[in-house]
Design an enzyme around this catalytic site. Structure first.
Site, PDB file in Angstrom:
ATOM      1  N   ASP A   6      10.976 -22.678  -6.743  1.00  0.00           N
ATOM      2  CA  ASP A   6       9.550 -22.349  -6.677  1.00  0.00           C
ATOM      3  C   ASP A   6       9.360 -21.381  -5.516  1.00  0.00           C
ATOM      4  OD1 ASP A   6       6.625 -22.436  -6.584  1.00  0.00           O
ATOM      5  OD2 ASP A   6       6.807 -24.238  -7.810  1.00  0.00           O
TER       6      ASP A   6
ATOM      7  N   ARG B 285     -16.225  15.091  -7.935  1.00  0.00           N
ATOM      8  CA  ARG B 285     -16.159  13.663  -8.289  1.00  0.00           C
ATOM      9  C   ARG B 285     -17.509  13.000  -8.057  1.00  0.00           C
ATOM     10  NH1 ARG B 285     -11.712  10.781  -4.636  1.00  0.00           N
ATOM     11  NH2 ARG B 285     -12.229   9.009  -5.922  1.00  0.00           N
TER      12      ARG B 285
ATOM     13  N   HIS C 123      -3.501   4.494   2.021  1.00  0.00           N
ATOM     14  CA  HIS C 123      -2.363   5.147   1.387  1.00  0.00           C
ATOM     15  C   HIS C 123      -1.236   4.183   1.064  1.00  0.00           C
ATOM     16  CE1 HIS C 123      -0.565   8.462  -0.521  1.00  0.00           C
ATOM     17  NE2 HIS C 123       0.570   8.003  -0.067  1.00  0.00           N
TER      18      HIS C 123
ATOM     19  N   TRP D 270     -15.311   3.428  -3.346  1.00  0.00           N
ATOM     20  CA  TRP D 270     -14.395   2.365  -2.911  1.00  0.00           C
ATOM     21  C   TRP D 270     -13.864   2.614  -1.510  1.00  0.00           C
ATOM     22  CZ3 TRP D 270      -9.045   1.685  -1.890  1.00  0.00           C
ATOM     23  CH2 TRP D 270      -8.272   2.848  -1.942  1.00  0.00           C
TER      24      TRP D 270
ATOM     25  N   GLU E 137      -1.678   1.303   0.311  1.00  0.00           N
ATOM     26  CA  GLU E 137      -2.240   0.559  -0.812  1.00  0.00           C
ATOM     27  C   GLU E 137      -1.842   1.167  -2.160  1.00  0.00           C
ATOM     28  OE1 GLU E 137      -3.837  -2.252  -1.088  1.00  0.00           O
ATOM     29  OE2 GLU E 137      -4.431  -2.064  -3.193  1.00  0.00           O
TER      30      GLU E 137
ATOM     31  N   SER F 205      12.544  -0.519 -13.788  1.00  0.00           N
ATOM     32  CA  SER F 205      13.998  -0.569 -13.628  1.00  0.00           C
ATOM     33  C   SER F 205      14.611  -1.677 -14.477  1.00  0.00           C
ATOM     34  CB  SER F 205      14.360  -0.790 -12.158  1.00  0.00           C
ATOM     35  OG  SER F 205      14.007   0.336 -11.399  1.00  0.00           O
TER      36      SER F 205
ATOM     37  N   SER G  47      -6.341 -13.356   0.952  1.00  0.00           N
ATOM     38  CA  SER G  47      -5.578 -13.797  -0.212  1.00  0.00           C
ATOM     39  C   SER G  47      -4.265 -13.019  -0.335  1.00  0.00           C
ATOM     40  CB  SER G  47      -6.430 -13.604  -1.471  1.00  0.00           C
ATOM     41  OG  SER G  47      -5.631 -13.472  -2.610  1.00  0.00           O
ATOM     42  N   SER G  48      -4.360 -11.701  -0.191  1.00  0.00           N
ATOM     43  CA  SER G  48      -3.155 -10.872  -0.356  1.00  0.00           C
ATOM     44  C   SER G  48      -2.166 -11.083   0.773  1.00  0.00           C
ATOM     45  CB  SER G  48      -3.530  -9.398  -0.424  1.00  0.00           C
ATOM     46  OG  SER G  48      -4.250  -9.137  -1.585  1.00  0.00           O
TER      47      SER G  48
ATOM     48  N   THR H 268      10.858   9.728  -4.751  1.00  0.00           N
ATOM     49  CA  THR H 268      10.245   9.509  -6.055  1.00  0.00           C
ATOM     50  C   THR H 268      11.066  10.203  -7.141  1.00  0.00           C
ATOM     51  OG1 THR H 268       8.139   9.563  -4.895  1.00  0.00           O
ATOM     52  CG2 THR H 268       8.047   9.541  -7.275  1.00  0.00           C
TER      53      THR H 268
ATOM     54  N   LYS I 264      14.043   8.225  -8.056  1.00  0.00           N
ATOM     55  CA  LYS I 264      13.755   7.129  -8.984  1.00  0.00           C
ATOM     56  C   LYS I 264      13.635   7.626 -10.426  1.00  0.00           C
ATOM     57  CE  LYS I 264      12.125   3.338  -7.940  1.00  0.00           C
ATOM     58  NZ  LYS I 264      13.203   2.525  -7.391  1.00  0.00           N
TER      59      LYS I 264
ATOM     60  N   HIS J  72     -15.972  -0.133 -10.242  1.00  0.00           N
ATOM     61  CA  HIS J  72     -14.804   0.154 -11.080  1.00  0.00           C
ATOM     62  C   HIS J  72     -13.554   0.306 -10.215  1.00  0.00           C
ATOM     63  CE1 HIS J  72     -12.186   2.068 -14.042  1.00  0.00           C
ATOM     64  NE2 HIS J  72     -12.002   3.058 -13.184  1.00  0.00           N
TER      65      HIS J  72
ATOM     66  N   TYR K  62       0.855   2.654  -2.839  1.00  0.00           N
ATOM     67  CA  TYR K  62       2.252   2.273  -3.113  1.00  0.00           C
ATOM     68  C   TYR K  62       2.362   0.785  -3.396  1.00  0.00           C
ATOM     69  CZ  TYR K  62       3.208   6.974  -1.874  1.00  0.00           C
ATOM     70  OH  TYR K  62       3.191   8.333  -1.873  1.00  0.00           O
TER      71      TYR K  62
ATOM     72  N   HIS L  49      -3.584  12.942   4.565  1.00  0.00           N
ATOM     73  CA  HIS L  49      -3.699  13.945   3.488  1.00  0.00           C
ATOM     74  C   HIS L  49      -4.898  13.646   2.581  1.00  0.00           C
ATOM     75  CE1 HIS L  49      -0.671  11.437   0.937  1.00  0.00           C
ATOM     76  NE2 HIS L  49      -1.890  11.063   0.675  1.00  0.00           N
ATOM     77  N   HIS L  50      -5.536  12.486   2.787  1.00  0.00           N
ATOM     78  CA  HIS L  50      -6.798  12.223   2.088  1.00  0.00           C
ATOM     79  C   HIS L  50      -7.977  12.845   2.827  1.00  0.00           C
ATOM     80  CE1 HIS L  50      -4.995   9.161  -0.601  1.00  0.00           C
ATOM     81  NE2 HIS L  50      -4.204   8.934   0.426  1.00  0.00           N
TER      82      HIS L  50
END
Lengths: 285, 542
Positions: free
Chosen positions: B113, B466, B269, B155, B271, B284, B185-186, B344, B347, B83, B273, B318-319
């Site tokens: 293009d 979890r 991390h 994950w 990731e 926006s 790919s990315s 943040t 925004k 998931h 964002y 922080h993880h």
């Protein structure tokens, strides 16, 4: 659902009447932390409550602003849009004010963090050392060293074998036992994959990592029963390796230590005599 | 200027005839950014439905104590792991970056293009291959011996659980290959976006005039190029640990499992964002369009994203507050993490200020956008709580964290995704959707996802960990609420699919610009759908 709510209100009344120190378990429908059992846990809760006020206020503030713009500046209420796109003072304000709020948070956060991390500088006689190994899928506890070493494994009680007073998925056959009022220095490691040792009521959590020795400390002032669960994914039975800590008065702890050095069963038998779980539930009802 | 040469190259032939929709070669060999964008969106929809179905299995399992859906914890762990990986790598990223990025970055910056159309093709077609490897991993042995299948290590792929100790079978190797391919790919896609945006903007479109969505994709692309190679390195080390006897993460050989966590989160991390920044850009555009007002504090908005992207790289540990780091190091990560709240906040307040004084139309995309602003605020403030290591000890790896990151991703990134979907639907597909159906989709998703995730804060505070297939009976009450919420969202998702079919069957003719004078970006100057090749004469920006 109604009866359930009554049940949970009743249950929380029971739990609170147990006196917060005696047992800390999750409560059906509970909204907040389990009752704190250590001074540090109390400080964590106080700090969390402060944070809750701050974030609650911020969320409310943003919500009110959103509702206001939706009511006041929708197409019907304000057919002609204004064209401004800058306002330097307000931009400075919404940069500086959050910084100030964060400074307030940091002012509380750092002292707490350092207090949690640093084992207090007290006489060795005030400290009790315990070691634990996280394993797939149980905990092993070790007291003392060399010839005096006491070692036992702590496995979850299966649902079918639960005795009165034991809690499903939380109770274990051989709990960890520590004395009240002493500084417990717990060394934590693992023998296979990463696990994590925690007791929510003590507000401590630390990973058990193979090849690495982590230390935490806690001091519980009142005797009681406390539960935690493995908190790092460790495989198929991750959900089934709980942690149970029994806090006994110093003299009872010493007797338990003698008995358990004879055999794990003898230690357990003594523990059930001085701190029977069934009796607690009976007295609560 | 390169844009001049682009004019010359494309001015030569006027090929506006799009090939048949049913031509296989149109899709397999596509070099057209709009077709590739559509492929990405269809792929993300497909993968997203699988990921969503997996979360349904989890919610059904957790409805009561005991085993309902799964036979053991391994099966449950495999489904939670899949998931997470599916939703991140095969739903949110392909949809927001590959889908909307491909479709609208060239249109918004006035480019004919993408800069490298063939690379664009391979960027997309690596993804189905990667997804196939991931799906395949569920059906091959988890261990060297035994019947268990699939990788159930979360994950985050922490060794030793992802090493030979925890998962000695071939399943984890397939996961590694899958993520390597997805990463390639990315990275290719990201390079393409950077080159396109830096070189192919229409005459007059300086960076400081570029729409915020293009800005957000540019920043995201830089994050991808910097973060993904680190993941690839960590995965390769894991692969050699598993298969070729290296000991990078094996303590018995002098390695360190925590080193993997540092490498993983140095990618992981940024990731998060990567998943939310394109959404910021979409919000926006939408807020400005339907308030019929220019974006408030445009430059601050752009550079707030730059700041978030930069800070995103220096907060990873922080993880990992519970792994046993030095206290000074933790203190640094607490401070750095809280700093993110500032850009943040800029925004959030700037979006509200854009609406302030506006003339707001409550169209479907605007509903999703306003819903996003509220839900992202809720998810953001719990992030401030979690940033404090002292409190995080009590919340780490509990449902509080699950609630937090689903508020910012499942109710954040996904809301921006649906906002973009309904904002550009007419433009992309040339048909109008039914506003009633789309509105029902919004309200069911908004209510349902709050019912799923808000009670999870309570579970986490009470200590529910979890990744648990089963739990003590006291947790049942809020788990049941959570599962009811899932059913509401499931109905909403059904309505979403009905809405697509309805719009295709009814085939209401699209307008070039259905949103009126608030829609000022270049894509609204083209027909809906846009011609197969646009901007044969490059637009000039004043």
């Amino acid at each position: 659902m109604g009866s359930k709510i009554f049940k949970l209100v009743g249950l929380s009344a029971i739990i609170s009447s147990l006196a917060s120190a005696y047992a800390a378990v999750p409560v059906e429908g509970g909204l907040g932390f389990q009752p704190p059992a250590t001074e540090l846990a109390q400080e964590v809760h106080d700090f969390h409550n402060l944070l809750l006020w701050i974030i609650g206020f911020i969320t409310l503030f943003v919500t009110v602003l959103l509702i206001w713009v939706m009511v006041r500046y929708n197409r019907r209420a304000n057919p002609v849009p204004k064209t401004f796109s800058h306002n330097t003072p307000i931009e400075i304000a919404w940069t500086v004010i959050p910084v100030l709020i964060l400074a307030v948070i940091a002012f509380r956060s750092f002292p707490l963090l350092f207090k949690q991390e640093e084992i207090p500088n007290v006489a060795e006689s005030e400290i009790v050392d315990v070691k634990t190994y996280g394993r797939q899928w149980y905990w092993s506890y070790i007291y003392g060293s060399g010839d005096d070493e006491i070692y036992f494994d702590s496995n979850m009680i299966q649902d079918a074998e639960l005795q009165p007073g034991q809690v499903a998925k939380l109770s274990v056959n051989n709990p960890m036992v520590v004395p009240a009022g002493k500084y417990i220095r717990l060394s934590v490691t693992a023998s296979d994959v990463i696990h994590a040792w925690t007791i929510p009521a003590f507000a401590v959590k630390v990973d058990a990592v193979p090849g690495r020795l982590n230390q935490i400390w806690f001091k519980v002032d009142e005797p009681g029963v406390f539960y935690g669960q493995c908190s790092e994914l460790c495989g198929i039975n991750h959900a089934f390796m709980p942690i149970e800590v029994r806090v006994l008065p110093q003299d009872q702890y010493e007797t338990w230590l003698e008995r358990v050095s004879e055999s794990t069963a003898a230690g357990n038998e003594y523990l059930q005599t001085v701190q029977p779980l069934a009796a607690q539930v009976a007295s609560a009802e | 200027m390169s844009s001049d040469s682009a004019t010359a190259a494309h001015g030569g032939h006027h090929d506006d005839h799009s090939p048949s929709l049913y031509s296989l070669s149109r899709w397999l060999f596509s070099t057209n950014h709009k077709d590739i964008g559509t492929l990405y969106l269809v792929f993300a929809l497909f993968a997203g439905l699988i990921g969503f179905a997996f979360s349904g299995l989890m919610r059904a399992e957790l409805f009561e104590t005991g085993f309902q859906v799964f036979e053991d914890g391994q099966q449950y762990n495999v489904i939670t792991t899949m998931h997470g990986l599916i939703m991140i790598f095969f739903m949110v990223m392909p949809a927001l970056i590959g889908g909307f990025g491909n479709w609208f970055v060239p249109l918004m910056i006035g480019a004919p293009d993408m800069a490298m159309p063939r690379m664009n093709n391979i960027s997309f077609w690596l993804l189905p291959a990667s997804f196939a490897l991931l799906m395949l991993s569920m059906f091959v042995p988890a261990q060297a011996t035994g019947d268990a299948t699939g990788f159930g290590g979360g994950w985050v792929l922490y060794p030793p659980l992802s090493g030979t100790v925890g998962h000695g079978g071939v399943a984890m190797d397939l996961v590694i290959f899958s993520l390597h391919v997805a990463g390639i790919s990315s990275i290719l896609g990201a390079i393409n976006f950077i080159v396109t945006i830096l070189n192919m903007r229409a005459p007059g479109m300086t960076l400081h005039k570029m729409p915020l969505f293009a800005w957000s994709v540019l920043i995201t692309a830089f994050l991808l190029v910097l973060a993904l190679p680190v993941l690839a390195g960590a995965l390769t080390m894991l692969l050699t640990d598993r298969n070729f006897g290296s000991k990078f993460f094996v303590p018995a050989g002098g390695g360190d499992p925590i080193m993997f966590q540092h490498l993983f989160w140095f990618f992981g991390h940024p990731e998060v964002y990567i998943m939310i920044l394109p959404g910021f850009g979409i919000i926006s555009q939408i807020v400005s369009t339907f308030s019929r007002k220019p974006v408030f504090g445009y430059l601050a908005m752009a550079y707030a994203m730059v700041a978030i992207g930069f800070i995103g790289f220096i907060v990873w540990a922080h993880h990992m507050y519970t792994v046993g780091m030095g206290v000074e190091l933790k203190a640094y990560f607490v401070a750095a993490t809280m700093v993110i709240a500032v850009p943040t906040g800029v925004k959030i307040f700037s979006w509200i200020a854009t609406m302030w004084g506006g003339s707001i139309d409550f169209t479907v995309p605007m509903l999703w956008a306003i819903g996003f602003i509220f839900l992202f605020t809720v998810g953001g403030v719990t992030g401030v709580v979690l940033a404090n290591a002292g409190v995080d000890y009590s919340l780490h790896d509990t449902y509080y964290v699950v609630a937090h990151f689903h508020y910012v991703l499942s109710l954040g990134a996904v809301f921006t995704l649906f906002a973009g979907w309904y904002y550009w639907y007419e433009k992309m597909f040339g048909v109008k959707y039914n506003g009633m159906i789309a509105g029902a989709h919004f309200w069911l998703t908004f209510i349902g996802s709050n019912v799923i995730f808000f009670p999870q804060h309570f579970l986490g505070l009470q200590g529910m960990p979890r990744r648990y297939v089963d739990y003590t009976p006291a947790f049942e009450y809020w788990h049941q609420w959570s599962t009811y919420g899932y059913y509401i969202v499931a109905v909403g998702t059904g309505i979403f699919l009905i809405g697509i079919i309805e719009s295709m069957v009814r085939h209401r003719k699209a307008e070039a610009n259905p949103w009126g004078e608030g829609a000022t970006t270049l894509e609204w100057t083209l027909s809906s759908p846009p011609p197969f090749h646009q901007y044969n004469d490059l637009p000039r920006i004043r």
